[in-house]
Design an enzyme around this catalytic site. Sequence first.
Site, PDB file in Angstrom:
ATOM      1  N   ARG A 253       0.829  -1.206   0.000  1.00  0.00           N
ATOM      2  CA  ARG A 253       0.000   0.000   0.000  1.00  0.00           C
ATOM      3  C   ARG A 253       0.861   1.253   0.000  1.00  0.00           C
ATOM      4  O   ARG A 253       0.947   1.966  -0.993  1.00  0.00           O
ATOM      5  CB  ARG A 253      -0.953  -0.018   1.214  1.00  0.00           C
ATOM      6  CG  ARG A 253      -2.132   0.971   1.119  1.00  0.00           C
ATOM      7  CD  ARG A 253      -1.800   2.379   1.547  1.00  0.00           C
ATOM      8  NE  ARG A 253      -1.332   2.478   2.919  1.00  0.00           N
ATOM      9  CZ  ARG A 253      -0.827   3.585   3.435  1.00  0.00           C
ATOM     10  NH1 ARG A 253      -0.716   4.685   2.715  1.00  0.00           N
ATOM     11  NH2 ARG A 253      -0.389   3.605   4.688  1.00  0.00           N
ATOM     12  N   ASP A 254       1.538   1.522   1.076  1.00  0.00           N
ATOM     13  CA  ASP A 254       2.347   2.731   1.185  1.00  0.00           C
ATOM     14  C   ASP A 254       3.526   2.688   0.224  1.00  0.00           C
ATOM     15  O   ASP A 254       3.959   3.717  -0.293  1.00  0.00           O
ATOM     16  CB  ASP A 254       2.834   2.872   2.632  1.00  0.00           C
ATOM     17  CG  ASP A 254       3.382   4.251   2.945  1.00  0.00           C
ATOM     18  OD1 ASP A 254       3.074   5.193   2.204  1.00  0.00           O
ATOM     19  OD2 ASP A 254       4.117   4.384   3.933  1.00  0.00           O
TER      20      ASP A 254
ATOM     21  N   HIS B 165       6.541   4.415  12.671  1.00  0.00           N
ATOM     22  CA  HIS B 165       6.626   4.386  11.209  1.00  0.00           C
ATOM     23  C   HIS B 165       7.663   5.428  10.804  1.00  0.00           C
ATOM     24  O   HIS B 165       7.358   6.622  10.698  1.00  0.00           O
ATOM     25  CB  HIS B 165       5.244   4.727  10.635  1.00  0.00           C
ATOM     26  CG  HIS B 165       5.158   4.626   9.148  1.00  0.00           C
ATOM     27  ND1 HIS B 165       4.291   3.759   8.518  1.00  0.00           N
ATOM     28  CD2 HIS B 165       5.794   5.294   8.156  1.00  0.00           C
ATOM     29  CE1 HIS B 165       4.402   3.899   7.199  1.00  0.00           C
ATOM     30  NE2 HIS B 165       5.306   4.832   6.959  1.00  0.00           N
TER      31      HIS B 165
ATOM     32  N   HIS C  64      10.701   7.057   8.325  1.00  0.00           N
ATOM     33  CA  HIS C  64      11.289   7.190   7.005  1.00  0.00           C
ATOM     34  C   HIS C  64      12.785   7.439   7.178  1.00  0.00           C
ATOM     35  O   HIS C  64      13.223   7.981   8.185  1.00  0.00           O
ATOM     36  CB  HIS C  64      10.632   8.330   6.229  1.00  0.00           C
ATOM     37  CG  HIS C  64       9.276   7.988   5.705  1.00  0.00           C
ATOM     38  ND1 HIS C  64       8.809   8.456   4.499  1.00  0.00           N
ATOM     39  CD2 HIS C  64       8.284   7.214   6.206  1.00  0.00           C
ATOM     40  CE1 HIS C  64       7.579   7.986   4.282  1.00  0.00           C
ATOM     41  NE2 HIS C  64       7.246   7.245   5.314  1.00  0.00           N
TER      42      HIS C  64
ATOM     43  N   CYS D  66       5.584   9.613   0.089  1.00  0.00           N
ATOM     44  CA  CYS D  66       4.261  10.179   0.345  1.00  0.00           C
ATOM     45  C   CYS D  66       3.923  11.131  -0.792  1.00  0.00           C
ATOM     46  O   CYS D  66       4.684  12.073  -1.049  1.00  0.00           O
ATOM     47  CB  CYS D  66       4.220  10.927   1.677  1.00  0.00           C
ATOM     48  SG  CYS D  66       2.627  11.699   2.002  1.00  0.00           S
TER      49      CYS D  66
ATOM     50  N   ASN E 267      10.399   4.519   2.974  1.00  0.00           N
ATOM     51  CA  ASN E 267      10.167   3.941   4.294  1.00  0.00           C
ATOM     52  C   ASN E 267      11.380   3.144   4.752  1.00  0.00           C
ATOM     53  O   ASN E 267      12.237   2.752   3.947  1.00  0.00           O
ATOM     54  CB  ASN E 267       8.969   2.989   4.223  1.00  0.00           C
ATOM     55  CG  ASN E 267       7.659   3.683   3.991  1.00  0.00           C
ATOM     56  OD1 ASN E 267       7.227   4.486   4.800  1.00  0.00           O
ATOM     57  ND2 ASN E 267       7.002   3.371   2.878  1.00  0.00           N
TER      58      ASN E 267
END
Length: 310
Positions: free
Chosen positions: A24-25, A216, A218, A249, A258
């Site tokens: 997804r991300d 989460h 980065h 993003c 990420n």
Amino acid sequence: MTLPMTVPAPGLPTRVRIHEVGPRDGLQNEKELVPAAIKAEFIHRLAEAGLTTIEATSFVHPTWVPQLADAEELMALIDDVDARLPVLVPNERGLDRALALGAREIAVFASATESFAKANLNRTVDGALEMFEPVVAKAKDAGAAVRGYLSMCFGDPWEGPVPISQTVSVSRRLMDMGCDEISLGDTIGVATPGHVRELLDTLNEAGVPDDRLAVHFHDTYGQALANTLAALEHGVTTVDASAGGLGGCPYAKSATGNLATEDLVWMLDGLGIETGVDIGRLTATSVWMARHLGRPSPSRTVRALSQKEI
């Protein structure tokens, strides 16, 4: 594999649950559309590598994130996957679509800052939270677990440093709303370990315990693993990561990839912390996906273990 050598460190958890966000991300920012069949195989391979939580897709409007417009098609291709498959929903319409397809875990996406709330959701922070209240309530009524993502917890490209009290306030509101877990996002990668510890201390003081939190990070400034270790030392046991380091993003141009799942697993394996993940199979999966995307994985562990530029 005999490396890394296992040398435990004091004060760390015995097991960490990795919340894999690659499908997804990781893929939402790709310029070229990735076919649903490739995404489905990606998810199957990740599950076979031992990942037990794999965020599959998002039920956003296709004009917002075209790469995830195939959510319905994808869900039909992964209903046999033996893993938790949470999905992101932006509103009640998205929730209804997800529940109709059998989703049992959903996530909402909030911001700690006004600027990012405007850029990502076209709302104020308060307006976004008000929008999510009926979504969370309806999901809980349907028996679904709910995760609350919180972006810009450490810094914002428009506003600069984000006060810890601001992040804590929105986190607390997400928990009070009914979110089972809150994922603290370092969206532009500016966090450092001391900042992570201070935020977690303040969250605990505000009644948000470590066992309701995920992190989460980065890796924009190379701090993702250091920040993760600080969170583990504090007591957090859920860490978001993306296979091969995929992702960024679409609404924050300074947000680079990420934390790579392989880099995380290498560190955790060396510390003797269980994840259930086979790093060899995971690396092979990221090599496979990198070939489909036509560029090498940014993960240093993937590159080292594959022994060639992919």
